[in-house]
Design a protein around this motif. Structure first.
Motif, short mmCIF file in Angstrom:
data_model
loop_
_atom_site.label_atom_id
_atom_site.label_comp_id
_atom_site.label_asym_id
_atom_site.label_seq_id
_atom_site.Cartn_x
_atom_site.Cartn_y
_atom_site.Cartn_z
N ASN A 1 0.80 -1.22 0.00
CA ASN A 1 0.00 0.00 0.00
C ASN A 1 0.83 1.28 0.00
O ASN A 1 0.28 2.37 0.15
N ALA A 2 2.14 1.15 -0.16
CA ALA A 2 3.03 2.32 -0.11
C ALA A 2 2.71 3.28 -1.26
O ALA A 2 2.37 2.87 -2.36
N LEU B 1 10.46 0.93 0.68
CA LEU B 1 11.78 0.49 1.18
C LEU B 1 11.83 0.52 2.71
O LEU B 1 12.40 -0.37 3.34
N ALA B 2 11.23 1.55 3.31
CA ALA B 2 11.20 1.65 4.78
C ALA B 2 10.38 0.50 5.37
O ALA B 2 10.78 -0.11 6.38
N HIS C 1 9.91 -2.41 3.96
CA HIS C 1 10.68 -3.64 3.74
C HIS C 1 11.79 -3.77 4.78
O HIS C 1 12.03 -4.87 5.30
N ALA C 2 12.44 -2.69 5.11
CA ALA C 2 13.48 -2.73 6.15
C ALA C 2 12.86 -3.14 7.49
O ALA C 2 13.46 -3.94 8.23
N ALA C 3 11.67 -2.62 7.79
CA ALA C 3 10.98 -2.99 9.03
C ALA C 3 10.59 -4.47 9.01
O ALA C 3 10.71 -5.17 10.03
N ALA C 4 10.14 -4.95 7.86
CA ALA C 4 9.77 -6.37 7.73
C ALA C 4 10.98 -7.26 7.95
O ALA C 4 10.90 -8.28 8.63
N LYS C 5 12.12 -6.88 7.39
CA LYS C 5 13.34 -7.68 7.55
C LYS C 5 13.81 -7.65 9.01
O LYS C 5 14.29 -8.66 9.53
#
Length: 166
Positions: free
Chosen positions: A126-127, A134-135, A137-141
């Motif tokens: 939903n970005a 990207l932010a 995705h970094a949080a997901a990782k």
């Protein structure tokens, strides 16, 4: 506490009303201890869920490629079975709970990390910009690595090989 927007409603936030810290690789400061579950139970759980959980780990890690191509809105949402969100929860149940311990605080913690992965995948989808994706995705990782670190603490040589962080 309204926890209706996640996969596992009874998680760390549900019980404590706050977000826990993330776990860094090799850090055993939090949580201080891990619950005892029989090796055979953990072995059976690993045998049953390892491949599915690994596919989910790989898929979440690979979302960075879709983001770089600008295709982040076209990814599947977090409820898609390809991410193996539910098998991650089932693995956590087998590793962190037993008939003797019931639902442990460590299991609630693992569920919170899984819920964060789920929410972050939806945030990517939903970005409204590449930087937001990207932010997320970094949080997901980060949540995924915390989950993996937690699981790796109870994977002994008798249970199987530890997961590799993303």
């Amino acid at each position: 506490v309204d926890n209706s927007n996640v996969v596992f409603a009874q998680d760390y936030y549900y019980k404590f009303g706050t977000a826990p810290p993330f776990v860094d690789d090799g850090n055993t400061d939090f949580p201080k201890t891990m619950p005892f579950t029989p090796s055979q139970q953990r072995y059976d759980t690993m045998k049953k869920y390892r491949d599915r959980v690994q596919r989910g780990i790989d898929l979440v890690a690979a979302l960075g490629e879709a983001i770089e191509k600008g295709e982040y809105n076209a990814i599947q949402d977090g409820s898609s079975p390809e991410y193996s969100i539910r098998p991650m929860g089932l693995m956590a149940n087998g590793f962190l709970a037993s008939e003797n311990t019931g639902t442990t605080n460590e299991l609630l913690l693992a569920r919170w990390y899984i819920n964060e992965i789920f929410l972050d995948i939806n945030d990517i989808k939903n970005a409204d910009s590449k930087s937001s994706a990207l932010a997320a995705h970094a949080a997901a990782k980060r949540a995924l690595n915390s989950y993996i670190s937690l699981m790796n603490r109870v994977i002994t040589s008798k249970v199987g090989d530890k997961f590799v962080l993303v």
